[in-house]
Design an enzyme around this catalytic site. Structure first.
Site: not given
Ligand code: NAD
Length: 257
Positions: A45, A71-72, A163, A167
């Site tokens: 993370d 950082d990914v 986004y 996706k």
């Molecule tokens: N929450 C939603 O409604 C939703 C909907 C559709 C898709 N998603 C996708 O699901 C996944 C998880 O989303 P979430 O909303 O639960 O967030 P999450 O709480 O899992 O947070 C995302 C994590 O990614 C980390 N991160 C961000 N940029 C980074 C980087 N450059 N390098 C390493 N780590 C990094 C952040 O620190 C965070 O811990 C994401 O890919 C998101 O796009 C979420």
């Protein structure tokens, strides 16, 4: 809903890597689900503080783990991470590309740096991790799960062109990787959540949209654990004949789209 320790279904002895797994949303729910299923864990993370907290928690629980702040988008860091996975675990069975980032902006106001930040975090990072995981996964087969979003189809209309493009790119990457992976026993699938609780939701999504979304989804807003259970299924042998596919976890959102 917290997964039960007795949910040890099929992942004991396997090593799973989850990106973006130290936050408070879907990523950390996936980590918890795979932990309860008995997997050893590699978690990265960007938040060093959160990685440290997770490291100490997994240590207290005596889970075999490697937690790294990184950082990914950083190619060198990704290459080095997989070198450590090989050195420290000698195998990799599961890769979950969950790290994501979004910064809404209308198309007319979107600068190229923002476009790249969103594309790089959501889709280029998945490519980098898949490429580096490939030699390890090829040794005994494995499962890759990529986090997409219903935005890939809906576009959302919320200033999320970058986004939505990222996706949708994840879906193409998933299918292409599945085609290349099948001869090696590597399954590659995507999960596309709808609106799922996370700590930024109130700030990132305008209240009128939240209300409209909740009304549109047949089952309202979901919880991170709803997604984590489906990711877990795709990581186990229960989904052994499932590849190149996408499962939406959106409470029926697409039925009304
Ligand atoms: N929450 C939603 O409604 C939703 C909907 C559709 C898709 N998603 C996708 O699901 C996944 C998880 O989303 P979430 O909303 O639960 O967030 P999450 O709480 O899992 O947070 C995302 C994590 O990614 C980390 N991160 C961000 N940029 C980074 C980087 N450059 N390098 C390493 N780590 C990094 C952040 O620190 C965070 O811990 C994401 O890919 C998101 O796009 C979420």
């Amino acid at each position: 809903m917290t997964p039960r320790e007795s949910d040890e279904d099929g992942l004991r002895g396997r090593v799973a890597l989850v990106t973006g797994g130290a936050g408070a949303g879907i990523g950390s729910a996936i980590v918890e689900r795979l932990r309860c299923a008995g997997a050893s864990l590699v978690v990265t993370d960007i938040s060093a503080k959160r990685v440290e907290a997770l490291r100490s928690r997994l240590g207290d629980l005596a889970v075999e783990h490697l937690c790294e702040p990184m950082d990914v988008r950083d190619e060198d860091a990704v290459v080095s991470l997989f070198g450590r996975v090989r050195d420290e675990f000698g195998r990799l069975d599961i890769l979950v590309n969950s790290a994501g980032f979004n910064k809404p902006a209308s198309l007319a106001d979107m600068d190229l740096a923002t476009w790249h930040a969103v594309l790089d975090t959501n889709v280029t990072s998945a490519f980098l991790h898949i490429r580096e995981a490939w030699p390890l996964l090829r040794e005994r087969g494995g499962a890759i799960v990529n986090l997409s979003s219903v935005a890939a189809w809906s576009g959302t209309g919320l200033g999320e062109a970058h986004y939505a493009a990222a996706k949708a790119g994840v879906l193409g990457l998933t299918r292409a990787a599945a085609a290349e992976g099948a001869p090696h026993g590597i399954r590659v699938n995507a999960v596309a959540p709808g609106l799922i609780w996370n700590e930024h939701l109130g700030r990132a999504v305008p209240p009128p949209f939240l209300a409209a979304y909740r009304a549109m989804s047949l089952m309202g807003q979901g919880q991170p654990e709803d997604v984590a259970d489906v990711v877990h299924f795709l990581c186990t042998d229960a989904s052994r004949h499932v590849t190149a596919d996408t499962i939406t976890v959106a409470g029926g959102h697409l039925a009304r789209h």
